[in-house]
Design a protein around this motif. Structure first.
Motif, PDB file in Angstrom:
ATOM      1  N   GLY A 197       0.804  -1.212   0.000  1.00  0.00           N
ATOM      2  CA  GLY A 197       0.000   0.000   0.000  1.00  0.00           C
ATOM      3  C   GLY A 197       0.839   1.264   0.000  1.00  0.00           C
ATOM      4  O   GLY A 197       1.980   1.277   0.462  1.00  0.00           O
ATOM      5  N   LYS A 198       0.243   2.348  -0.475  1.00  0.00           N
ATOM      6  CA  LYS A 198       1.002   3.602  -0.590  1.00  0.00           C
ATOM      7  C   LYS A 198       1.366   4.184   0.768  1.00  0.00           C
ATOM      8  O   LYS A 198       2.332   4.965   0.870  1.00  0.00           O
ATOM      9  CB  LYS A 198       0.218   4.634  -1.413  1.00  0.00           C
ATOM     10  N   GLU A 232       2.057   2.168   3.387  1.00  0.00           N
ATOM     11  CA  GLU A 232       2.877   1.160   4.069  1.00  0.00           C
ATOM     12  C   GLU A 232       4.343   1.488   3.818  1.00  0.00           C
ATOM     13  O   GLU A 232       5.052   0.810   3.076  1.00  0.00           O
ATOM     14  CB  GLU A 232       2.500  -0.237   3.589  1.00  0.00           C
ATOM     15  N   PRO A 290      -2.055   2.706   6.872  1.00  0.00           N
ATOM     16  CA  PRO A 290      -3.317   3.066   6.233  1.00  0.00           C
ATOM     17  C   PRO A 290      -4.292   3.692   7.224  1.00  0.00           C
ATOM     18  O   PRO A 290      -4.369   3.297   8.388  1.00  0.00           O
ATOM     19  CB  PRO A 290      -3.832   1.722   5.704  1.00  0.00           C
ATOM     20  N   PRO A 342     -10.960   5.810   5.935  1.00  0.00           N
ATOM     21  CA  PRO A 342     -11.795   4.621   6.152  1.00  0.00           C
ATOM     22  C   PRO A 342     -11.205   3.328   5.576  1.00  0.00           C
ATOM     23  O   PRO A 342     -11.819   2.284   5.683  1.00  0.00           O
ATOM     24  CB  PRO A 342     -13.078   4.987   5.416  1.00  0.00           C
ATOM     25  N   GLU A 343     -10.020   3.416   5.001  1.00  0.00           N
ATOM     26  CA  GLU A 343      -9.420   2.221   4.407  1.00  0.00           C
ATOM     27  C   GLU A 343      -9.149   1.144   5.449  1.00  0.00           C
ATOM     28  O   GLU A 343      -9.314  -0.061   5.186  1.00  0.00           O
ATOM     29  CB  GLU A 343      -8.111   2.583   3.700  1.00  0.00           C
ATOM     30  N   ALA A 344      -8.705   1.550   6.633  1.00  0.00           N
ATOM     31  CA  ALA A 344      -8.357   0.596   7.685  1.00  0.00           C
ATOM     32  C   ALA A 344      -8.878   1.109   9.018  1.00  0.00           C
ATOM     33  O   ALA A 344      -8.696   2.285   9.350  1.00  0.00           O
ATOM     34  CB  ALA A 344      -6.850   0.398   7.755  1.00  0.00           C
ATOM     35  N   ASN A 345      -9.536   0.244   9.781  1.00  0.00           N
ATOM     36  CA  ASN A 345     -10.003   0.632  11.118  1.00  0.00           C
ATOM     37  C   ASN A 345      -8.847   0.506  12.113  1.00  0.00           C
ATOM     38  O   ASN A 345      -7.789  -0.023  11.786  1.00  0.00           O
ATOM     39  CB  ASN A 345     -11.222  -0.197  11.520  1.00  0.00           C
ATOM     40  N   GLN A 361      -7.171  -2.926  12.463  1.00  0.00           N
ATOM     41  CA  GLN A 361      -6.353  -3.219  11.285  1.00  0.00           C
ATOM     42  C   GLN A 361      -5.097  -2.354  11.274  1.00  0.00           C
ATOM     43  O   GLN A 361      -4.015  -2.823  10.882  1.00  0.00           O
ATOM     44  CB  GLN A 361      -7.179  -2.991  10.016  1.00  0.00           C
ATOM     45  N   GLN A 362      -5.206  -1.112  11.726  1.00  0.00           N
ATOM     46  CA  GLN A 362      -4.039  -0.243  11.796  1.00  0.00           C
ATOM     47  C   GLN A 362      -2.993  -0.814  12.748  1.00  0.00           C
ATOM     48  O   GLN A 362      -1.787  -0.763  12.472  1.00  0.00           O
ATOM     49  CB  GLN A 362      -4.460   1.163  12.230  1.00  0.00           C
TER      50      GLN A 362
END
Length: 299
Positions: free
Chosen positions: A48-49, A51, A107, A110-113, A116-117
């Protein structure tokens, strides 16, 4: 009239808990690097951009250097690894003393909660540890550090180490949480709170529990140091409850109240003052090599 008074009361409560770093307003980027420091920019730890992380290290080379692994805040929706408040004073203070500092992105909503972060932070930590030797760093001497939402994420990873260890991270020396935005998500969501918490944590109590460091804490963890703003009504009580539970479970945990704003706790760390010295006193206890560098400047 009662409705008006209730609205005013809730507004006052929220004002006392406001997190400046949750704003989408631009944050100043760091000044040019101090003498003796070089940067490796935008190293990928995933596809991901966001990451990516930056590495700050001594220009003369490092050897078995301790690594400070820094996670920025921003309400789980904003922020950047290059922000001046995130890196400037920390780099200027510690890299010349023989440390490496890694500042990571992850990220955002809303891409990652937030859960997930925390997993992305675990991925970033594992990648940085794998690469550390190529920078002159020691993968066994990492110190986790985060501010605001980033402090929540490093606290969650610390309370539930599997979030990192299951991603091939190695155990770390300890954690410094700088004015965490959330130790007890369930408690926050059940009371008056800022809309940013609804955006981050939604309405599912099971998710609140999974994302709450104090709920996930169920055993001894790496030493933990919680800095809290005494100017924010709920900051130090939340930190104290987490530290007290960690202590009961056998962790060496402590809290440091500071009469600084939420933003100053991040930006001022690294300045030559009693606050920075208190954080360094904790860091000294983690490992003899850390103590030597703090006491002798890169030796």
């Amino acid at each position: 009239m009662k409705t008006l008074l209730l609205s005013l009361a809730i507004g006052a409560t929220l004002a006392a808990t406001v997190l400046p770093s949750a704003s989408a307003a631009p944050t100043p980027r760091a000044a040019p690097l101090p003498s003796g420091v070089r940067e490796i920019h935008d190293v990928a730890y995933g596809a991901g951009k966001l990451e990516r992380f930056d590495i700050y290290l001594p220009t003369q080379g490092a050897h078995d250097a301790p690594v400070i692994f820094m996670v920025h805040g921003g309400g789980w929706a904003h922020g950047d690894k290059t922000d001046a408040n995130v890196v400037q004073n920390k780099v200027a203070r510690w890299v010349p003393e023989g440390f490496i500092l890694v500042s990571t992105d992850y990220p955002m909503l809303p891409e990652a909660n937030p859960l997930q972060q925390a997993q992305f932070v675990g991925n970033a930590l594992a990648a940085a540890q794998r690469m550390a030797g190529s920078w002159g760093g020691d993968r066994q001497r990492f110190i986790l550090m985060g501010h605001s939402a980033g402090a929540h994420l490093v606290s969650l990873v610390s309370a539930e180490p599997a979030l990192a260890l299951e991603r091939s991270a190695a155990p770390w020396l300890g954690t410094v949480a700088l004015d965490s935005a959330a130790y007890d998500v369930t408690r926050i969501m059940q009371g008056p709170h800022l809309p940013l918490y609804d955006d981050a944590f939604g309405s599912d109590p099971a998710f609140w529990a999974a994302a709450s460091p104090i709920v996930q804490l169920d055993g001894r963890i790496a030493p933990f140091f919680a800095v809290c703003s005494s100017l924010r009504r709920e900051s130090c009580p939340q930190a104290q409850r987490f530290v007290a539970k960690a202590d009961l479970l056998g962790t060496r945990a402590s809290m440091q109240p500071e009469p600084l704003t939420h933003e100053e706790i991040n930006a001022d760390l690294g300045l030559p003052d009693a606050y920075t010295e208190a954080v360094e006193d904790f860091m000294r206890t983690l490992d003899p090599a850390v103590a030597r560098r703090l006491d002798h400047g890169g030796q």
